[in-house]
Design a protein around this motif. Structure first.
Motif: not given
Length: 216
Positions: A15-20, A51-57, A69-70
């Protein structure tokens, strides 16, 4: 559930992740995001085409690494502004352990996600307060808000389903990144409620002593 996932095998493993920093997503929670950086606009384009899935981490403090963990979320609302920004809402699916980060082939980062330790996140949420003592949580929330001169709809807070109440407060209140991560990593909803109650109690006490600036 909006996402309709019932097994961890149903979720994408890469999955792609958005580090914030300071932002977490929790199962079935809704996180609005204003996307404007080109690499993350590209990420949203790719996610919407898939699939419209993004990981927040969260990033690791003081490094370029990522927290262990995200939480994976599905884009459940999408709008584009006249100046090219994307306004999206992520709805939390399940937390994941960061198994590995993939070599960069896109402008944004991608990871291999291990959802198995958090398979219970996909189960239906509790509809009552079994195992949860709501009163200490609400008492801590009252003290926390009073130190900031804020108020909420208490009828809603007193009757909201336990997961919705605890997860929405955990996501919305402006705790430090390490505190947010502790809320994310809490093993159960009861554990998260205990962490949340402790954080609000400590913060209210410090704010009352004038040691901590009030939330703007």
């Amino acid at each position: 559930m909006a996402q309709g996932y019932v097994r961890v095998a149903d979720l994408p493993q890469v999955i792609p992740v958005f580090p914030l920093p300071g932002a977490i997503l929790l199962p079935r929670g809704q996180l609005p995001l204003n996307i404007f950086e080109p690499r993350y606009l590209n990420m949203i384009d790719d996610a919407m085409a898939g699939d419209r899935i993004i990981g927040m981490i969260q990033p690791r403090p003081g490094s370029s690494g990522l927290s262990p963990i995200g939480c994976a979320g599905r884009i459940t609302s999408y709008a584009e502004t006249s100046d090219g920004r994307y306004l999206i809402t992520l709805t939390g699916c399940a937390r994941f352990h960061l198994a590995s980060e993939l070599p960069a082939r896109t402008p944004y980062r991608q990871v291999r996600a291990d959802y198995l330790p958090f398979e219970a996140d996909l189960a239906a949420p509790p509809v009552d307060d079994v195992g949860l003592d709501r009163e200490p949580l609400l008492d801590a929330l009252r003290a926390y808000l009073e130190t900031r001169g804020l108020d909420i709809d208490w009828d809603t807070a007193e009757t909201a389903p336990p997961e919705a109440l605890i997860n929405s407060l955990s996501m919305a209140l402006p705790f430090e990144p390490a505190e947010k991560q502790a809320l994310l990593e809490a093993g159960s909803l009861t554990d998260r409620s205990a962490v949340l109650t402790a954080l609000m109690t400590i913060d209210a006490a410090e704010s009352g002593d004038g040691d901590t600036p009030s939330m703007q």
